[in-house]
Design an enzyme around this catalytic site. Structure first.
Site, mmCIF file in Angstrom:
data_model
loop_
_atom_site.group_PDB
_atom_site.id
_atom_site.type_symbol
_atom_site.label_atom_id
_atom_site.label_comp_id
_atom_site.label_asym_id
_atom_site.label_seq_id
_atom_site.Cartn_x
_atom_site.Cartn_y
_atom_site.Cartn_z
ATOM 1 N N CYS A 61 0.780 -1.257 0.131
ATOM 2 C CA CYS A 61 0.050 0.100 0.015
ATOM 3 C C CYS A 61 0.970 1.297 -0.014
ATOM 4 O O CYS A 61 1.783 1.360 0.627
ATOM 5 C CB CYS A 61 -0.894 0.147 1.363
ATOM 6 S SG CYS A 61 -2.038 1.443 1.417
ATOM 7 N N CYS A 65 0.617 4.927 6.856
ATOM 8 C CA CYS A 65 0.052 4.916 8.157
ATOM 9 C C CYS A 65 1.170 4.224 9.021
ATOM 10 O O CYS A 65 1.575 3.080 8.904
ATOM 11 C CB CYS A 65 -1.180 3.959 8.060
ATOM 12 S SG CYS A 65 -2.224 4.612 6.761
ATOM 13 N N CYS A 68 0.864 0.398 10.095
ATOM 14 C CA CYS A 68 0.366 -0.639 9.449
ATOM 15 C C CYS A 68 1.696 -1.268 8.779
ATOM 16 O O CYS A 68 2.503 -0.783 8.032
ATOM 17 C CB CYS A 68 -0.567 -0.055 8.145
ATOM 18 S SG CYS A 68 -1.257 -1.413 7.402
ATOM 19 N N CYS A 105 -16.281 -9.191 6.435
ATOM 20 C CA CYS A 105 -15.437 -7.740 6.260
ATOM 21 C C CYS A 105 -14.356 -7.819 5.434
ATOM 22 O O CYS A 105 -13.403 -8.806 5.721
ATOM 23 C CB CYS A 105 -15.071 -7.384 7.596
ATOM 24 S SG CYS A 105 -16.404 -7.072 8.746
ATOM 25 N N CYS A 196 -19.186 2.487 9.143
ATOM 26 C CA CYS A 196 -18.363 1.511 10.448
ATOM 27 C C CYS A 196 -17.018 2.454 10.516
ATOM 28 O O CYS A 196 -16.186 2.580 9.460
ATOM 29 C CB CYS A 196 -17.847 0.387 10.037
ATOM 30 S SG CYS A 196 -16.649 -0.638 11.141
ATOM 31 N N ARG A 274 -17.236 -2.048 18.512
ATOM 32 C CA ARG A 274 -16.541 -3.416 18.236
ATOM 33 C C ARG A 274 -15.151 -3.460 18.999
ATOM 34 O O ARG A 274 -14.179 -2.308 18.674
ATOM 35 C CB ARG A 274 -16.353 -3.670 16.819
ATOM 36 C CG ARG A 274 -15.690 -4.886 16.665
ATOM 37 C CD ARG A 274 -15.628 -5.368 14.947
ATOM 38 N NE ARG A 274 -17.093 -5.493 14.707
ATOM 39 C CZ ARG A 274 -17.453 -4.538 13.362
ATOM 40 N NH1 ARG A 274 -16.539 -3.695 13.219
ATOM 41 N NH2 ARG A 274 -18.682 -4.612 13.313
HETATM 42 N N1 SAM Z 1 -6.530 0.293 3.416
HETATM 43 C C1 SAM Z 1 -7.655 0.535 4.154
HETATM 44 C C2 SAM Z 1 -7.656 1.768 4.874
HETATM 45 O O1 SAM Z 1 -6.750 1.988 5.543
HETATM 46 O O2 SAM Z 1 -8.711 2.314 5.244
HETATM 47 C C3 SAM Z 1 -8.533 -0.526 4.749
HETATM 48 C C4 SAM Z 1 -7.670 -1.266 5.339
HETATM 49 S S1 SAM Z 1 -6.813 -0.990 7.013
HETATM 50 C C5 SAM Z 1 -5.695 -2.213 7.441
HETATM 51 C C6 SAM Z 1 -7.922 -0.755 8.083
HETATM 52 C C7 SAM Z 1 -7.677 -0.213 9.592
HETATM 53 O O3 SAM Z 1 -6.997 -1.351 10.373
HETATM 54 C C8 SAM Z 1 -6.904 0.807 9.588
HETATM 55 O O4 SAM Z 1 -7.641 1.952 9.574
HETATM 56 C C9 SAM Z 1 -6.398 0.786 11.305
HETATM 57 O O5 SAM Z 1 -7.474 1.158 12.125
HETATM 58 C C10 SAM Z 1 -6.576 -0.965 11.328
HETATM 59 N N2 SAM Z 1 -5.149 -1.309 11.484
HETATM 60 C C11 SAM Z 1 -4.234 -1.497 10.554
HETATM 61 N N3 SAM Z 1 -3.019 -1.873 11.345
HETATM 62 C C12 SAM Z 1 -3.344 -1.978 12.668
HETATM 63 C C13 SAM Z 1 -2.533 -2.444 13.700
HETATM 64 N N4 SAM Z 1 -1.293 -2.659 13.590
HETATM 65 N N5 SAM Z 1 -2.970 -2.453 14.709
HETATM 66 C C14 SAM Z 1 -4.421 -2.021 15.113
HETATM 67 N N6 SAM Z 1 -5.022 -1.913 14.259
HETATM 68 C C15 SAM Z 1 -4.547 -1.740 12.855
HETATM 69 FE FE1 SF4 Z 2 -2.472 1.266 3.546
HETATM 70 FE FE2 SF4 Z 2 -2.391 0.051 5.765
HETATM 71 FE FE3 SF4 Z 2 -2.829 2.669 5.854
HETATM 72 FE FE4 SF4 Z 2 -4.684 0.908 4.963
HETATM 73 S S1 SF4 Z 2 -4.025 1.263 7.120
HETATM 74 S S2 SF4 Z 2 -4.117 2.723 3.865
HETATM 75 S S3 SF4 Z 2 -3.693 -0.690 3.966
HETATM 76 S S4 SF4 Z 2 -1.021 1.541 5.153
#
Ligand code: SAM
Ligand code: SF4
Ligand code: DTB
Length: 338
Positions: A61, A65, A68, A105, A196, A274
């Protein structure tokens, strides 16, 4: 209902930060009492909704973030994949249904879906719905037209988290803004899809940041139908995973996590709250407190998107201990004035 209640609906979007901070500051027993009362007034007391996650497109991606492991900016060794075949997704959904889940989901590691991806996404939504499960997608930012396409396909929920307080957003993510997030949420609402939206605690934020995070959710014109509260899963190779690995505060204090759940429940009484990522490393007692504080939904199965989850056997044992039952049918809460 009394005369006064007709002018004072139970759901408010005018919370001040001071009011939310005051809730966080309550003695723990008082906070839980209030949260439990709100929970019982609007929801089944001992039922928890089950959702199951599937990563339909993992890694690679472009967003940065800090939490992530699917970001190209993280060095986690996670293998990027292409979008899964529709048939494989439907097989996975069928398994989730067999295991008692009522919502499927599907998450993609995208900044936003490309229009060429939409036909396959639409097929996934239609296929999962035909099985009698609720559908949820989380694909990054959406245009208004993409949201309409998803609504026409029958998508029930779209997950799009604000993740943290608006003033802290740029410390966690620099490749998009908080306002970008709000814009997509508006497109989702306008298309008539349930929202959500939640975020992550335990990212080294302060209490004031958590107040700002809940405030941003609870002052949305319409509260999200579903509010995921994630505890950071610290992954080595991510900015936050590495940063927190070196500090004694690597994990959010469990009582503070429960407080966050309770304040979400009180400020957004009609929403499903949740208990999301981070459950794998939580004790049964901490999870029980979260349910007492008003959490009434979880992710099931042994995997979230890419990291571990508690697993069905552990959850069945916990539910049996607590006398909690899986929520049978999709629940639509009708709010009445107090
Ligand atoms: N890429 C899309 C987005 O960011 O909206 C969807 C997938 S993203 C993985 C969905 C959510 O997962 C993020 O907004 C975040 O809140 C949560 N998330 C991702 N990595 C995480 C982590 N290491 N610990 C807790 N929550 C996490
Ligand atoms: Fe990409 Fe992870 Fe950020 Fe979602 S949370 S936009 S998958 S980097
Ligand atoms: C949400 O708030 N939590 C879920 C779901 N929405 C998409 C994702 C949690 C991801 C945890 C890290 C992982 O497993 O990759």
């Amino acid at each position: 209902m009394n005369a006064h209640s007709q002018t004072r609906p139970a759901v408010r979007s005018d919370w001040s930060r001071a009011e939310i901070a005051a809730l966080f500051d309550l003695p723990f027993n008082d906070l839980l009492w209030q949260a439990q009362a709100s929970h019982r007034a609007h929801h089944e007391a001992n039922a928890v909704q089950l959702s199951t996650l599937l990563s339909i497109k993992t890694g690679g991606c472009p967003e940065d973030c800090g939490y992530c492991n699917q970001s190209v900016h993280a060095e986690t060794g996670l293998k990027a994949t292409k979008l899964m075949d529709v048939r494989a997704v439907l097989q996975s959904a069928a398994q989730a249904k067999d295991n008692g889940s009522t919502r499927f989901c599907m998450g993609a590691a995208w900044r936003n879906p490309k229009d060429r991806d939409m036909p396959a996404i639409v097929e996934m939504v239609k296929g999962v719905r035909q099985m009698g499960m609720e559908t949820c997608m989380t694909l990054g930012m959406l245009t208004g037209d993409q949201a309409k396409t998803l609504a026409d396909a029958g998508l029930d929920y779209y997950n799009h988290n604000i993740d943290t307080a608006p003033e802290r957003y740029q410390e966690v993510i620099t490749t998009r803004t908080f306002e970008d997030r709000i814009e997509t949420l508006e497109h989702v609402r306008e298309a008539g899809i349930n929202v959500c939206c939640g975020g992550i605690v335990g990212m080294g934020e302060t209490r004031a940041d958590r107040v700002g995070f809940i405030h941003a959710l609870a002052t949305l014109p319409i509260h999200p139908e579903s509010v995921p509260v994630n505890a950071l899963v610290p992954v080595k190779g991510t900015v936050l995973g590495d940063m927190l690995a070196d500090t004694p505060l690597a994990k959010i204090d469990e009582i503070e996590f429960v407080r966050t759940v309770a304040v979400a429940r009180i400020t957004m009484p009609g929403s499903m709250v949740r208990l999301s990522a981070g459950r794998e490393s939580m004790s049964d007692a901490a999870q029980a407190l979260c349910f007492m504080a008003g959490a009434n939904s979880i992710f099931t199965g042994d995997k979230l998107l890419t990291t571990g989850n508690a697993g069905d056997d552990k959850d069945a044992a916990l539910f049996a201990k607590l006398g909690v039952t899986p929520m049978a049918a999709p629940c639509k809460v009708e709010l009445v004035a107090e």
